[in-house]
Write an enzyme that holds these catalytic residues in place. Sequence first.
Site, PDB file in Angstrom:
ATOM      1  CG  HIS A  54     -31.327 -24.931 -13.058  1.00 30.52           C
ATOM      2  ND1 HIS A  54     -30.817 -23.658 -12.986  1.00 30.52           N
ATOM      3  CD2 HIS A  54     -30.267 -25.768 -12.828  1.00 30.52           C
ATOM      4  CE1 HIS A  54     -29.524 -23.699 -12.730  1.00 30.52           C
ATOM      5  NE2 HIS A  54     -29.166 -24.968 -12.644  1.00 30.52           N
ATOM      6  CD  GLU A  56     -36.226 -21.912 -12.953  1.00 28.30           C
ATOM      7  OE1 GLU A  56     -35.886 -20.826 -12.462  1.00 28.30           O
ATOM      8  OE2 GLU A  56     -35.574 -22.983 -12.771  1.00 28.30           O
ATOM      9  CB  THR A 165     -22.128 -34.737  26.617  1.00 26.59           C
ATOM     10  OG1 THR A 165     -20.842 -34.634  27.248  1.00 26.59           O
ATOM     11  CG2 THR A 165     -22.643 -33.343  26.295  1.00 26.59           C
ATOM     12  CB  SER A 172     -21.757 -40.768  25.938  1.00 24.95           C
ATOM     13  OG  SER A 172     -21.071 -41.256  24.792  1.00 24.95           O
ATOM     14  NE  ARG A 188     -23.483 -38.154  11.547  1.00 20.10           N
ATOM     15  CZ  ARG A 188     -22.826 -39.194  12.025  1.00 20.10           C
ATOM     16  NH1 ARG A 188     -22.689 -40.294  11.276  1.00 20.10           N
ATOM     17  NH2 ARG A 188     -22.294 -39.162  13.222  1.00 20.10           N
ATOM     18  CB  THR A 200     -14.848 -36.567  18.508  1.00 20.42           C
ATOM     19  OG1 THR A 200     -15.342 -35.491  19.311  1.00 20.42           O
ATOM     20  CG2 THR A 200     -16.005 -37.491  18.148  1.00 20.42           C
ATOM     21  CG  LEU A 208     -17.067 -38.901  11.745  1.00 21.16           C
ATOM     22  CD1 LEU A 208     -15.824 -38.061  11.503  1.00 21.16           C
ATOM     23  CD2 LEU A 208     -17.970 -38.230  12.758  1.00 21.16           C
ATOM     24  NE  ARG A 211     -25.175 -45.354  11.473  1.00 24.45           N
ATOM     25  CZ  ARG A 211     -24.560 -44.420  12.216  1.00 24.45           C
ATOM     26  NH1 ARG A 211     -23.319 -44.042  11.934  1.00 24.45           N
ATOM     27  NH2 ARG A 211     -25.186 -43.869  13.227  1.00 24.45           N
ATOM     28  N   GLY A 307     -17.031 -32.668  20.501  1.00 28.69           N
ATOM     29  CA  GLY A 307     -17.072 -32.607  21.947  1.00 28.69           C
ATOM     30  C   GLY A 307     -17.269 -31.195  22.459  1.00 28.69           C
TER      31      GLY A 307
END
Length: 379
Positions: A54, A56, A165, A172, A188, A200, A208, A211, A307
């Site tokens: 951690h 600390e 959209t 699109s 992401r 979708t 998804l 990158r 969507g």
Amino acid sequence: MPWTVIDTQMMSRAIQLAQKGFYTTRPNPSVGCVILKDEQIVGEGYHQRAGGPHAEVHALAMAGDKARGATAYVTLEPCSHYGRTPPCALALIEAGIARVVVAVGDPNPQVAGRGIQLLRDAGIEVAVGLLSEQARALNLGFMKRMSSHRPWVTVKLAASLDGKTALANGESKWITGPAARRDVQRLRLRACALITGIETILADDPALNVRYQELGSIKAGLTEAQLLQPLRVILDSRARLPLSAACLAIASPILLVSTVAYPAAFQAQLPSHVSCLQLPAVAGRVSLPELLSYLGQSCNQLLVEAGATLAGAFLAEGLVDELVLYQGMKILGGHGRNLLQLPDYQTMAEIPALTLVDERKIGPDTRLTLVPNPSLSNK
């Protein structure tokens, strides 16, 4: 209590350090620590990854013997329990720290004030609340999950100036420019899980994933090997996902969520990084509250990239903590597809009220960050 200028400077530095762990600590919180002695920084560190030391511990290792009699500034209450690492509160005590300044308490039931009490019982002076709002903002997802057992939900949207959209025929690409699309990669990367719907997948066949080559300046402090891909969650109520979907070919975790069981033959052909979950149906669709309760067991932040129907359902059910809208400098016309599918509200009192908390240019486009604000609803 009154804070000195140097107190504020040191906690600001601790917050800067904590930000370095934004993309690598999940599901743990991002935490920074600075150790000050005789108005000189003798140690500093941040939590770098879950399971590792951690903040600390890193700061104490740098300070060494100089920690004795020093002041430690920590953005989150030091832990008091044994997990994958020993309690940080005990480490501060054993190092001889004389004073601890904590920005915000830890809502984790395993800590929740026990770390502060442990320090005070050891005779250490503890002050709490310095730059608390800034420190809380570092870990909105962790804070919410610890207190409500549900993750922080961000809905990402992209629309034209007239709120569309896509064209009526579904085209699109691209409403927003390359800079905005790179910015989405950073969203992401912050998320523990990324949620989309089967429509979708069937329409766009997206991968998804995050990158790495599109992360811009973030790559300076993050190697591709350190990159944590979010869990990709696909809501597929009627189990329609094809085995040819592009997302299945990328070997990072996927969760398929349906209201009916996937055929055994289908499951037998799934790659090892894909798992299935069956949840109750509400009006023929996956129950979103049940989904959030399930993901809240381990996920701090969720990003919804979907969507109009699924994004609208999250908003209509009051499950959204934050909307991030990328507005492209285009006009798609009256026959274009709408941004959100929402109920047919009959009064202004029914509509979701939002507050704009951030607005900035991302290349030629504009990014708006909004949060629900029920107090603004018309009564």
